[in-house]
Design an enzyme around this catalytic site. Sequence first.
Site, PDB file in Angstrom:
ATOM      1  N   GLU A  80       4.528   0.037   2.057  1.00 44.71           N
ATOM      2  CA  GLU A  80       2.766  -0.045   2.036  1.00 44.71           C
ATOM      3  C   GLU A  80       3.370   0.219   0.839  1.00 44.71           C
ATOM      4  O   GLU A  80       2.265   0.209  -0.460  1.00 44.71           O
ATOM      5  CB  GLU A  80       2.362   0.498   3.277  1.00 44.71           C
ATOM      6  CG  GLU A  80       0.376   1.306   2.762  1.00 44.71           C
ATOM      7  CD  GLU A  80      -0.791   1.340   3.938  1.00 44.71           C
ATOM      8  OE1 GLU A  80      -0.086   1.300   4.961  1.00 44.71           O
ATOM      9  OE2 GLU A  80      -1.531   0.812   3.430  1.00 44.71           O
ATOM     10  N   ASP A  81       3.939   1.566   0.607  1.00 45.24           N
ATOM     11  CA  ASP A  81       3.555   2.669  -0.324  1.00 45.24           C
ATOM     12  C   ASP A  81       4.933   2.993  -1.544  1.00 45.24           C
ATOM     13  O   ASP A  81       4.934   3.575  -2.721  1.00 45.24           O
ATOM     14  CB  ASP A  81       3.119   4.101  -0.256  1.00 45.24           C
ATOM     15  CG  ASP A  81       1.869   4.431   0.501  1.00 45.24           C
ATOM     16  OD1 ASP A  81       1.291   3.584   0.243  1.00 45.24           O
ATOM     17  OD2 ASP A  81       2.095   5.537   1.185  1.00 45.24           O
TER      18      ASP A  81
END
Length: 709
Positions: A80-81
């Site tokens: 996700e990051d």
Amino acid sequence: MLEEDVTIDSLTIKVLSYNPDADVELLRKAYVFSREAHCSQKRIEGTPYINHPLSVADILADMKVDVATIAAGLLHDTIEDTGTTPRDIKEIFGDEIAFLVESLTKLGKIEFKTKEEAQAENFRKMLLAMSEDIRVIIIKFADRLHNMRTLQFLPENKRRRIATETLEIYAPLANRLGIGWLKIEFEDLSFSILMPELYDELVRKVAKRKEEQEGYLKEVADAVEEKLREEGLHARVSGRVKHYYGIYQKMQRQRITFDQVNDVLGLRIITDSNAACYTIMGIIHSLWTPIPGRFKDYIAMPKSNMYQSLHTSVIGPKGERVEFQIRTEDMHNIAEEGIASHWKYKEKDAMEDRDAKYIAWLRELIQSQKELRDAREFLEEVKGEVVPEVVYVFTPTGEIKELPVGSTPVDFAYDIHTQVGHKCVGAKVNGRIVPLRYQLRNGDTIEIITSPSHGPSRDWLKFVVTQRAKNRIKQWIKSEERKQSSELGMKLLEVELRKHHLKPALLKTEDMDAIAKEFSMQSFDDLLVSVGYGKVSPHQVINRFLPEKPPEEILLREARPRREQKGISIKGIDHILYHTAKCCFPIPGDVLVGFVTRGRGVTIHRRDCPNLESLAIDNARLVDVDWKPGNETTSTARLMVETVDRPGVIADLSALISSVNVNISHFEATTTQDKKAFINFNLEVRDKIQLSGLIQKIAQTEGVLRVRR
Ligand code: MN
């Protein structure tokens, strides 16, 4: 627990303490990978980002889950990051961990317009991911828990949003999955953020109550322990404190003050067998007087999240109430850990029956949400039906049914079959006729009386409690209303057709679905319903059947020939039959042009009339026309006014028009679905100057969006 203290070493030690054969290398690999991936990121409080996945992994280790789950916890934010791809994870950590991480990524990714939609959608995704692998939700829980514990670093509005979501979605879900400690922590953390003053007050009051009652409870506990020892029973007695949000809910639900909540503190007895639970309860009841109605046997009839225990309250020594919970070690584990215990290292046996029930519940929830298109209804379903306390009742053939407390014969009927619900007219409970709003009690035998011609009533919605009954009744009402609107729509269309001397049979011969599509509707029936509801006017529909007329024909048919010559002069031609065009409604002051029609005289148009474009092909038939000066008569002008659809707008406009001494000879109004109104006025005006003045005034009227001729 201090998250700052979590390191890969402390985590490894924790995992090894319950799983000595744990793949420590895998954990370390996941840690290093995550640390490198997140190396440039910081948490909002300024600490390195890796602290978050480490803390999540630490929470997971407290839950004694397997190594793959903990590794996935360390990696849960990498895709996700950071620049990490699912393929990277798959190559390094294999399919199982990659699946977990990817499922978590998907869960957190989507953004939605409304909060409720977001919650419902996220919840659905969570359920779908869970139904494949329950560990996804366990990691998600740990992630949410750590975020909740560190929420103080976020701005107020964000903090409240996350706390609300936790309280409304995560806590009930944790409860539904039987993870008692997590539900409690979710609720109390959310409570402390959403209602800080109230929370602090309860913390103070509970501490005070503890101080006051601790000695007393110890006395009771000692007396019980001594008696149990005499009887040769193995049990341990401990004090328990109701959690803050639980106290708050009880105060709300029963509209009582803190002082009136008498089970803030209680005693819990954990023993080694079901039989011992009952024996111990008998002993307690022989020592002190039980309070009627306070005894609950969740061993014989577990809650739907598999919670089991005996609950009882007695009047203890000195006349004080004491609440007891009596359960086995196994029941206690279930109450605390629920479904999480399945993934507990080395404890996979003997849990299968319970897991089957959890999975069945999940499937049911996913299934039911397919039928509910509205996000809000779905959330109600989730909130409403999470851990209902249940009553057990019987069908006439002796089959046992589990229904939420407060269920009525109608809920029971819908639980049997939708049609039984729809046709239900009465009920017998234990052989006696009861009202349909009767609340079922444990052990009732229910017989439903049906009538084939009967349908549900809207009133039922006021007392049914199961989502199934609510949904079925609402569906029935919706379809019934639709049927009626459709019939009405058909009648309105038939009337409109007759008005135009067309036969109603036309509706059967034409491709009505195609016409419906022109109104952006799926089917003719949808269109009929819209007409019935008044969203579409019958005229708009029937318009499609009226032949499109060429402009000349319109003029010929609709224009009213006027023989009098007053007011108009046509160069080079005298005493000619003329009429003013109904497409542009020329009035004195307009620049005019005449169009010579075949055998019908001259039609007067405004020079800027759009219809002239198509007529002007034959220039030879155009003649110059002028208004004669000193004209005293009025002419018809047409105005189209677009307004917001508000009550009184027509009255306001009519009053305004009359106030300048202009006559309205005709008007018609239509409204649209986007709350606009279109009003056409035919006005008798002197000339263009008068009309321009009027247009200006109308344009200044409240709610008017546009005015044009
Ligand atoms: Mn996270």
